[in-house]
Design a protein around this motif. Structure first.
Motif, mmCIF file in Angstrom:
data_model
loop_
_atom_site.group_PDB
_atom_site.id
_atom_site.type_symbol
_atom_site.label_atom_id
_atom_site.label_comp_id
_atom_site.label_asym_id
_atom_site.label_seq_id
_atom_site.Cartn_x
_atom_site.Cartn_y
_atom_site.Cartn_z
ATOM 1 N N UNK A 1 0.466 -1.166 0.108
ATOM 2 C CA UNK A 1 -0.214 0.033 -0.340
ATOM 3 C C UNK A 1 1.060 1.490 0.386
ATOM 4 N N UNK A 2 2.304 1.019 0.779
ATOM 5 C CA UNK A 2 2.808 2.449 0.813
ATOM 6 C C UNK A 2 3.525 2.484 -0.768
ATOM 7 N N UNK A 3 4.387 1.371 -0.862
ATOM 8 C CA UNK A 3 5.189 1.386 -2.412
ATOM 9 C C UNK A 3 3.919 2.046 -3.082
ATOM 10 N N UNK A 4 2.319 1.903 -3.548
ATOM 11 C CA UNK A 4 1.291 2.318 -4.661
ATOM 12 C C UNK A 4 0.979 3.092 -4.088
ATOM 13 N N UNK A 5 0.557 3.591 -2.913
ATOM 14 C CA UNK A 5 0.636 5.553 -2.287
ATOM 15 C C UNK A 5 2.002 6.353 -3.482
ATOM 16 N N UNK A 6 2.834 5.808 -2.558
ATOM 17 C CA UNK A 6 3.597 6.886 -3.137
ATOM 18 C C UNK A 6 4.645 6.957 -4.660
ATOM 19 N N UNK A 7 4.187 6.024 -4.962
ATOM 20 C CA UNK A 7 4.712 5.909 -7.105
ATOM 21 C C UNK A 7 3.304 6.041 -7.608
ATOM 22 N N UNK A 8 2.596 5.927 -7.174
ATOM 23 C CA UNK A 8 1.156 6.725 -7.914
ATOM 24 C C UNK A 8 1.162 7.584 -8.588
ATOM 25 N N UNK A 9 1.559 9.347 -7.831
ATOM 26 C CA UNK A 9 1.545 10.088 -8.728
ATOM 27 C C UNK A 9 2.615 9.748 -9.838
ATOM 28 N N UNK A 10 3.835 9.656 -9.592
ATOM 29 C CA UNK A 10 4.583 9.795 -10.306
ATOM 30 C C UNK A 10 4.337 8.846 -11.620
ATOM 31 N N UNK A 11 4.130 7.922 -11.604
ATOM 32 C CA UNK A 11 4.080 6.968 -12.837
ATOM 33 C C UNK A 11 2.718 7.616 -13.137
ATOM 34 N N UNK A 12 1.707 8.306 -12.672
ATOM 35 C CA UNK A 12 0.708 9.096 -13.682
ATOM 36 C C UNK A 12 1.387 10.544 -13.984
ATOM 37 N N UNK A 13 2.283 10.641 -13.603
ATOM 38 C CA UNK A 13 2.939 12.141 -14.503
ATOM 39 C C UNK A 13 3.539 11.375 -15.578
ATOM 40 N N UNK B 1 3.096 8.776 -17.579
ATOM 41 C CA UNK B 1 2.179 8.501 -18.214
ATOM 42 C C UNK B 1 2.094 9.287 -19.404
ATOM 43 N N UNK B 2 1.372 10.781 -18.469
ATOM 44 C CA UNK B 2 0.350 12.011 -19.165
ATOM 45 C C UNK B 2 1.704 12.415 -19.768
ATOM 46 N N UNK B 3 2.333 12.556 -19.476
ATOM 47 C CA UNK B 3 3.681 13.274 -19.417
ATOM 48 C C UNK B 3 5.161 12.734 -20.889
ATOM 49 N N UNK B 4 4.866 11.558 -21.102
ATOM 50 C CA UNK B 4 5.709 10.627 -21.578
ATOM 51 C C UNK B 4 5.498 9.908 -22.182
ATOM 52 N N UNK B 5 4.740 8.843 -21.944
ATOM 53 C CA UNK B 5 4.334 7.665 -22.740
ATOM 54 C C UNK B 5 3.111 8.278 -23.867
ATOM 55 N N UNK B 6 2.073 8.753 -23.102
ATOM 56 C CA UNK B 6 1.238 9.312 -24.014
ATOM 57 C C UNK B 6 1.382 10.514 -24.981
ATOM 58 N N UNK B 7 2.548 11.032 -24.967
ATOM 59 C CA UNK B 7 3.392 12.198 -26.112
ATOM 60 C C UNK B 7 3.745 11.101 -26.631
ATOM 61 N N UNK B 8 4.733 10.160 -26.235
ATOM 62 C CA UNK B 8 5.251 9.474 -27.522
ATOM 63 C C UNK B 8 4.409 8.364 -28.406
#
Length: 333
Positions: free
Chosen positions: A40-52, A54-61
């Protein structure tokens, strides 16, 4: 011959070990709860970074790859599907091939010029002498300057009749005056000099940080044993500085492949359009944004990404592998 018998309880059986000697075991449910809490701690801490990411790297790619398959001028939805034609056109364009060559020159020149200069200056600044702090500050100043500022400054210095030409004429070397930013044969080397001036400070600071981690006990012991200064640097300092040098090489290669700001501001547009001072990034902007060939520009962007990604993988596989393996620790049960 005597033997030690276990202590018998009144019922005749062996007595249980004292409570303090019993091994403590955690209940499976407690261990599972701890594991779930960690996840739960890992998911909670990494989710914001993963969202950013995906939105600003993977989607533009993904959009870049999609649009690169169309002949699209930025108006309306892309409908003229051309497949890989944009990629074929890029590698058939001599200007793009010149840009690839220029990027290769910047990569090799950065490694062969900035590396030795930075290492020599870092070894010098690692020694104690008066004014060392001021000298470190002066060395690092070019790196903290904005790329646009550096480009405009050097464009004024290197222009026809600028500071460099006036200085050469004042010392009687007027024959060396060149069209530094207009000569198709020397403009890329002029820009390489500007890039070296701009970024060598970063390499020096990085190497100084690595030198601070070299144990003084080793160098002092080698000096006591009769080793010369050069032998100490060669056999002790440089091997221990290896991970820092490899990290700098990695950053330098990726930065040289994607260099844009200094080249764009310093170079002359007419010369850049001929390929003499173009890089893949400047070619992408010229061909995609200003020519309004958005599909073609996206294809060039994808090519730049693939080249940088492959270079990063190869460097990690063959040079950074030992450093990464040394940093990995395994859990001991």
């Amino acid at each position: 011959m005597t033997s030690i018998n276990p202590t018998l309880n009144p019922a005749g059986g062996a007595s249980a070990p004292p409570a303090g000697d019993r091994p403590t075991r955690r209940r499976p449910s407690s261990r599972g709860a701890d594991n779930r809490r960690k996840w739960y701690e890992i998911i909670g801490l990494t989710t914001p970074a993963v969202i950013v990411y995906v939105m600003f790297v993977l989607v533009p790619m993904g959009f870049a790859v999609y649009y690169s398959l169309f002949r699209w001028r930025g108006v309306g939805p892309p409908t003229d599907f051309v497949g890989l034609d944009n990629y074929v056109l890029a590698f058939e364009d001599p200007i793009f091939l010149d840009a690839l060559r220029n990027n290769a020159i910047v990569v090799v020149g950065s490694l062969l010029i900035q590396g030795p200069i930075a290492l020599a200056v870092a070894l010098l600044l690692n020694r104690r002498f008066r004014g060392r702090t001021v000298f470190r500050l002066l060395v690092f100043v070019p790196y903290v300057l904005a790329e646009v500022t550096v480009g405009i400054m050097w464009k004024l210095i290197l222009t026809d009749g600028g500071t460099v030409d006036a200085l050469l004429r004042s010392v009687g070397l007027g024959s060396l005056v060149q069209a530094w930013l207009a000569d198709l044969d020397i403009v890329i080397w002029t820009l390489l000099f500007v890039l070296t001036w701009k970024y060598v400070g970063f390499a020096i600071i990085l190497l100084l940080a690595g030198l601070s981690n070299v144990p003084h006990e080793l160098t002092e012991a080698a000096a006591i044993d009769g080793a010369s200064w050069w032998q100490v640097q060669r056999h002790i300092t440089l091997p221990l500085l290896g991970p820092t040098i490899r990290i700098w090489m990695f950053l330098s290669i990726i930065g040289s492949l994607q260099v844009f700001d200094v080249i764009w501001v310093t170079s002359v547009p007419a010369v850049r359009s001929l390929g003499a001072s173009a890089t893949m990034a400047t070619y992408m902007v010229d061909s995609g944004f200003f020519a309004r060939l958005w599909g073609y520009g996206n294809a060039v962007a994808v090519i730049l990404f693939v080249i940088s990604f492959v270079a990063a993988l190869l460097f990690q596989r063959f040079l950074l592998r030992r450093d990464i393996q040394g940093a990995i620790t395994r859990r001991v049960n």
